[in-house]
Design a protein around this motif. Structure first.
Motif, PDB file in Angstrom:
ATOM      1  N   GLY A 112       9.396  -0.187   4.788  1.00  0.00           N
ATOM      2  CA  GLY A 112       9.112  -0.405   6.192  1.00  0.00           C
ATOM      3  C   GLY A 112       7.644  -0.342   6.548  1.00  0.00           C
ATOM      4  O   GLY A 112       7.246  -0.736   7.655  1.00  0.00           O
ATOM      5  N   MET A 113       6.811   0.145   5.624  1.00  0.00           N
ATOM      6  CA  MET A 113       5.385   0.289   5.890  1.00  0.00           C
ATOM      7  C   MET A 113       4.576  -0.894   5.373  1.00  0.00           C
ATOM      8  O   MET A 113       3.354  -0.935   5.560  1.00  0.00           O
ATOM      9  CB  MET A 113       4.856   1.576   5.244  1.00  0.00           C
ATOM     10  CG  MET A 113       5.514   2.846   5.745  1.00  0.00           C
ATOM     11  SD  MET A 113       5.123   3.187   7.477  1.00  0.00           S
ATOM     12  CE  MET A 113       3.408   3.700   7.293  1.00  0.00           C
ATOM     13  N   ASN A 114       5.233  -1.849   4.739  1.00  0.00           N
ATOM     14  CA  ASN A 114       4.513  -2.969   4.135  1.00  0.00           C
ATOM     15  C   ASN A 114       4.864  -4.284   4.814  1.00  0.00           C
ATOM     16  O   ASN A 114       5.978  -4.465   5.305  1.00  0.00           O
ATOM     17  CB  ASN A 114       4.849  -3.063   2.635  1.00  0.00           C
ATOM     18  CG  ASN A 114       4.365  -1.847   1.863  1.00  0.00           C
ATOM     19  OD1 ASN A 114       3.237  -1.419   2.017  1.00  0.00           O
ATOM     20  ND2 ASN A 114       5.234  -1.271   1.043  1.00  0.00           N
ATOM     21  N   GLU A 115       3.891  -5.179   4.827  1.00  0.00           N
ATOM     22  CA  GLU A 115       4.119  -6.502   5.385  1.00  0.00           C
ATOM     23  C   GLU A 115       4.754  -7.401   4.335  1.00  0.00           C
ATOM     24  O   GLU A 115       4.553  -7.234   3.147  1.00  0.00           O
ATOM     25  CB  GLU A 115       2.793  -7.132   5.824  1.00  0.00           C
ATOM     26  CG  GLU A 115       2.044  -6.345   6.878  1.00  0.00           C
ATOM     27  CD  GLU A 115       0.719  -6.997   7.215  1.00  0.00           C
ATOM     28  OE1 GLU A 115       0.712  -7.934   8.032  1.00  0.00           O
ATOM     29  OE2 GLU A 115      -0.289  -6.576   6.643  1.00  0.00           O
ATOM     30  N   HIS A 168       7.150   2.834   0.756  1.00  0.00           N
ATOM     31  CA  HIS A 168       8.180   2.697   1.784  1.00  0.00           C
ATOM     32  C   HIS A 168       8.202   1.250   2.252  1.00  0.00           C
ATOM     33  O   HIS A 168       7.199   0.724   2.728  1.00  0.00           O
ATOM     34  CB  HIS A 168       7.901   3.640   2.960  1.00  0.00           C
ATOM     35  CG  HIS A 168       9.072   3.814   3.875  1.00  0.00           C
ATOM     36  ND1 HIS A 168       9.514   2.817   4.727  1.00  0.00           N
ATOM     37  CD2 HIS A 168       9.912   4.864   4.064  1.00  0.00           C
ATOM     38  CE1 HIS A 168      10.556   3.241   5.400  1.00  0.00           C
ATOM     39  NE2 HIS A 168      10.826   4.479   5.011  1.00  0.00           N
ATOM     40  N   ASP A 187      12.677   4.015   1.251  1.00  0.00           N
ATOM     41  CA  ASP A 187      11.582   4.344   0.352  1.00  0.00           C
ATOM     42  C   ASP A 187      11.977   3.873  -1.048  1.00  0.00           C
ATOM     43  O   ASP A 187      13.121   4.063  -1.479  1.00  0.00           O
ATOM     44  CB  ASP A 187      11.346   5.857   0.351  1.00  0.00           C
ATOM     45  CG  ASP A 187      10.122   6.229  -0.454  1.00  0.00           C
ATOM     46  OD1 ASP A 187       9.019   6.161   0.094  1.00  0.00           O
ATOM     47  OD2 ASP A 187      10.285   6.572  -1.648  1.00  0.00           O
ATOM     48  N   THR A 200      12.100  -3.409  15.834  1.00  0.00           N
ATOM     49  CA  THR A 200      10.653  -3.520  15.937  1.00  0.00           C
ATOM     50  C   THR A 200      10.291  -4.997  15.933  1.00  0.00           C
ATOM     51  O   THR A 200      11.131  -5.860  15.645  1.00  0.00           O
ATOM     52  CB  THR A 200       9.970  -2.842  14.744  1.00  0.00           C
ATOM     53  OG1 THR A 200      10.357  -3.525  13.540  1.00  0.00           O
ATOM     54  CG2 THR A 200      10.343  -1.374  14.647  1.00  0.00           C
ATOM     55  N   GLN A 229       0.827  -1.211   0.000  1.00  0.00           N
ATOM     56  CA  GLN A 229       0.000   0.000   0.000  1.00  0.00           C
ATOM     57  C   GLN A 229       0.860   1.260   0.000  1.00  0.00           C
ATOM     58  O   GLN A 229       0.352   2.352  -0.208  1.00  0.00           O
ATOM     59  CB  GLN A 229      -0.905   0.013   1.228  1.00  0.00           C
ATOM     60  CG  GLN A 229      -1.836  -1.173   1.338  1.00  0.00           C
ATOM     61  CD  GLN A 229      -2.717  -1.080   2.560  1.00  0.00           C
ATOM     62  OE1 GLN A 229      -3.528  -0.160   2.698  1.00  0.00           O
ATOM     63  NE2 GLN A 229      -2.577  -2.022   3.474  1.00  0.00           N
ATOM     64  N   ASN A 230       2.139   1.091   0.281  1.00  0.00           N
ATOM     65  CA  ASN A 230       3.023   2.244   0.427  1.00  0.00           C
ATOM     66  C   ASN A 230       4.356   1.924  -0.226  1.00  0.00           C
ATOM     67  O   ASN A 230       4.824   0.784  -0.158  1.00  0.00           O
ATOM     68  CB  ASN A 230       3.215   2.540   1.921  1.00  0.00           C
ATOM     69  CG  ASN A 230       3.819   3.906   2.180  1.00  0.00           C
ATOM     70  OD1 ASN A 230       4.950   4.176   1.803  1.00  0.00           O
ATOM     71  ND2 ASN A 230       3.063   4.774   2.832  1.00  0.00           N
ATOM     72  N   GLU A 278      14.777  -1.044   4.931  1.00  0.00           N
ATOM     73  CA  GLU A 278      13.479  -0.356   4.983  1.00  0.00           C
ATOM     74  C   GLU A 278      13.524   1.061   4.390  1.00  0.00           C
ATOM     75  O   GLU A 278      13.089   2.032   5.022  1.00  0.00           O
ATOM     76  CB  GLU A 278      12.948  -0.323   6.417  1.00  0.00           C
ATOM     77  CG  GLU A 278      12.723  -1.718   6.993  1.00  0.00           C
ATOM     78  CD  GLU A 278      12.100  -1.702   8.381  1.00  0.00           C
ATOM     79  OE1 GLU A 278      12.066  -0.617   9.008  1.00  0.00           O
ATOM     80  OE2 GLU A 278      11.658  -2.766   8.842  1.00  0.00           O
TER      81      GLU A 278
END
Length: 407
Positions: free
Chosen positions: A125-128, A123, A188, A333, A120-121, A186
């Motif tokens: 680091g923002m995705n599974e 980046h 962009d 994380t 969805q992004n 991670e």
């Protein structure tokens, strides 16, 4: 096949709100594509599918769940038929004729599952990572009732994002950085593409760490700006499906060139301290390389690596990353901890690398204490971290949360 002419000017066109499945079914009956035997088959399969769907999302024993399941199965079949046929009722009716009703429902469900796990992004680091799992069921519950227009709009957005991400992965691979390693950093995706275009413009064969990134920008600043602009081009072997997104990012690089080539601007200040440029370009974070490049005192270098912290959790987090062959970090994380465990199990856990790391970089007065701390941790943790019986990583993650810094 008959066609309906467009309504004349001044007439009213009725909106047909029936599900696409119903339209295709009726069309098929009216045009002899679907016979009574097929109708009987659909009538027999539909209740079975409704019960299965109700059970999957809740309970097959509650009337509201069964009613919602009826809406879901009709919508899933409709979504598949309308997508696969591009809205052509003849093609959709043929699909109903040639395949079972339940298989068309599954096709619609598979389509939504694929949509849900798309990035969805841009980046990383923002995705599974990974495919569809039980944690995505609530999303599937929502999308299984969504109208076709909404699904198509979301699909278009995510396909664009996926193209950017895939283009970044392709370019990184061309420059020697595998997908798993790139995702660990991670960044962009657009930042990776921008740096890759600059690296190719300076005939580099690898994505740079910070020291090489500085050299690359300095090399560009020594050239004529027009020559630099003409050298920022798409790779000749770039797959056609990435041309549009990489061209778009290329334009942003060209827009950045006046500031990028301005010798009055410090490179570190521009790229690492200017809000508009922070994160806009990518370089490999290699703290050890930086320490060597700038010839810092050992204690100062160690303080930088540990961010000034000397607690056991920080040290073990750093050493676990090194032993796994990843960039040293002092805080993980949950997601990056899970990635680290998977990497250990795939590529190996090498405690000796961390032991050597202590000898080479830790202040001498603390080396013996750090070595004992590491040995004790390895003796206790190695079996759990590498266990084949912990397929969901729950035991390994619990251990890292207890011993290391995991947010």
């Amino acid at each position: 096949m008959t066609t309906t002419s467009a309504p004349a000017a001044g007439t009213v066109s009725l909106f047909d709100s029936r599900p696409f499945f119903e339209k295709a079914l009726i069309f098929g009956v009216q045009h002899g594509l679907i016979d009574q035997a097929k109708l009987d088959e659909i009538a027999a399969d539909a209740p079975k599918g409704m019960v299965q769907i109700a059970r999957y999302f809740g309970s097959e024993y509650l009337r509201p769940e069964l009613e919602k399941a009826r809406d879901r199965i009709v919508n899933l079949v409709s979504l598949h038929l309308q997508t696969a046929s591009a809205g052509d009722l003849h093609v959709a009716a043929t699909l109903l004729r040639d395949h079972s009703f339940l298989s068309r429902s599954k096709a619609g469900s598979d389509m939504l599952k694929a949509l849900i796990v798309m990035p969805q992004n841009t980046h990383f680091g923002m995705n599974e990572r990974g495919g569809f799992s039980d944690r995505h069921i609530p999303q599937l519950a929502r999308w299984s009732l969504a109208p076709f227009v909404e699904v198509q709009a979301e699909l278009a957005v995510r396909q664009r994002v996926a193209q950017v991400v895939d283009a970044a992965l392709w370019l990184a691979d061309q420059l020697g950085l595998p997908a798993d390693e790139l995702q660990d950093y991670e960044p962009d995706a657009e930042a990776v593409i921008r740096t890759a275009l600059l690296a190719l413009a300076t005939r580099r064969k690898a994505l740079p760490d910070w020291a090489d990134f500085e050299k690359m920008v300095l090399a560009l600043r020594r050239k004529d700006p027009a020559a630099v602009a003409s050298s920022v081009v798409l790779p000749k072997n770039l797959p056609p499906e990435y041309h549009e997104v990489v061209t778009s990012v290329q334009q942003s690089v060209l827009a950045d060139l006046p500031r990028l080539l301005d010798g009055r601007l410090g490179i570190r200040k521009l790229f690492d301290q200017t809000p508009a440029f922070m994160g806009r370009y990518f370089w490999i974070e290699d703290a050890l390389s930086e320490v060597g490049q700038h010839d810092r005192e050992r204690s100062a270098a160690w303080d930088k690596l540990t961010q000034g912290h000397g607690d056991d959790g920080t040290l073990l987090t750093l050493l676990v990353c090194v032993a796994a062959g990843s960039a040293p970090k002092t805080l993980l994380t949950d997601k990056s901890a899970a990635t680290l465990i998977r990497k250990m199990r795939k590529s190996g856990f090498q405690p000796e690398l961390a032991a050597a790391f202590i000898r080479d970089h830790a202040p001498e007065q603390h080396q013996d204490d750090y070595a004992r701390l590491w040995q004790d941790f390895v003796a206790e943790a190695q079996a759990t971290l590498l266990s084949d019986f912990d397929s969901k990583l729950s035991d390994a993650l619990s251990l890292l949360r207890r011993e290391c810094n995991v947010a």
